[in-house]
Enzyme design. Structure first.
Site, PDB file in Angstrom:
ATOM      1  CB  THR A  75      -0.956   0.009   1.203  1.00 39.25           C
ATOM      2  OG1 THR A  75      -0.182  -0.045   2.399  1.00 39.25           O
ATOM      3  CG2 THR A  75      -1.921  -1.172   1.156  1.00 39.25           C
ATOM      4  N   GLY A  77       1.317   4.302   1.663  1.00 40.16           N
ATOM      5  CA  GLY A  77       1.975   4.803   2.876  1.00 40.16           C
ATOM      6  C   GLY A  77       2.945   3.799   3.462  1.00 40.16           C
ATOM      7  CB  CYS A  78       2.647   0.169   3.999  1.00 40.95           C
ATOM      8  SG  CYS A  78       1.115   0.273   4.950  1.00 40.95           S
ATOM      9  CB  SER A  79       5.107   0.671  -0.515  1.00 41.47           C
ATOM     10  OG  SER A  79       4.530  -0.603  -0.394  1.00 41.47           O
ATOM     11  CG  LEU A  83       9.307  -2.041   4.557  1.00 37.68           C
ATOM     12  CD1 LEU A  83       9.679  -2.761   5.843  1.00 37.68           C
ATOM     13  CD2 LEU A  83       8.754  -3.023   3.524  1.00 37.68           C
TER      14      LEU A  83
END
Length: 188
Positions: A75, A77-79, A83
């Site tokens: 996703t 924001g996560c990528s 992370l």
């Protein structure tokens, strides 16, 4: 058989006590969100494949671990932010005494492995899948995100020392990118 006034009252009192005890028992079963000082719940997560179980309590026993959770692999924001921040700060966190950095998401282990490979997490961040959300449910840090498939993890981070939560940062809206980022972790 005839009931006297006092036997009716005793019967009602006994019934009320049982009902009260039952209600009390039920309330004890309902989870409250995990908090600082709490022991982690025993849960199996998966690394790389369904055959590779990782018990979170065994993983964190006797060491300092940073664990962060995201709503979904791949996703935006996560990528783009979450992370990568942990990958970039892995050496600094480990120099502060952190033995392991763990990313958890309600995804399958193959997705987590592919996402980790895309972000070069090997040796820096362990990518653990919680396919049924059992760990996240036990922490009471889940949320319903229909566009991502339903039940997911809220975005949070924690410092764990010997399987106990030492520091916990849950995003106020459950998905934002502020207090749970790598540069906000307070390793003591």
């Amino acid at each position: 058989m005839f009931l006297t006034g006092s036997s009716i009252i005793r019967g009602i009192t006994a019934f009320a006590n049982r009902a009260s005890a039952r209600a009390l028992h039920i309330s004890q079963l309902s989870m409250a969100p995990i908090k600082v000082g709490d022991q982690l719940p025993a849960a199996d997560l998966f690394e790389d494949s369904p055959a590779n179980k990782v018990n979170i309590c065994e993983l964190t026993a006797g060491k300092k671990v940073v664990l962060f959770a995201v709503p979904g692999a791949f996703t935006p924001g996560c990528s783009k932010t979450h992370l990568p921040g942990y990958v970039q700060n892995a050496d600094k966190l480990k120099s502060d005494g952190v033995a392991e950095i763990v990313c958890v998401s309600v995804n399958d282990p193959y997705v987590m492995a592919a996402w980790g490979a895309q972000h070069n997490t090997k040796g820096k961040v362990r990518m653990l899948a919680d396919p049924s959300g059992n760990f996240i449910k036990a922490l009471d840090l889940g949320t319903n995100l229909p566009p991502l498939g339903g039940f997911r993890s809220k975005r949070f981070s924690m410092v764990i020392v010997d399987s106990k939560v030492q520091d916990l940062n849950v995003e106020p809206d459950g998905t934002g990118l502020s207090c749970s980022l790598a540069d906000k972790i307070k390793v003591k």
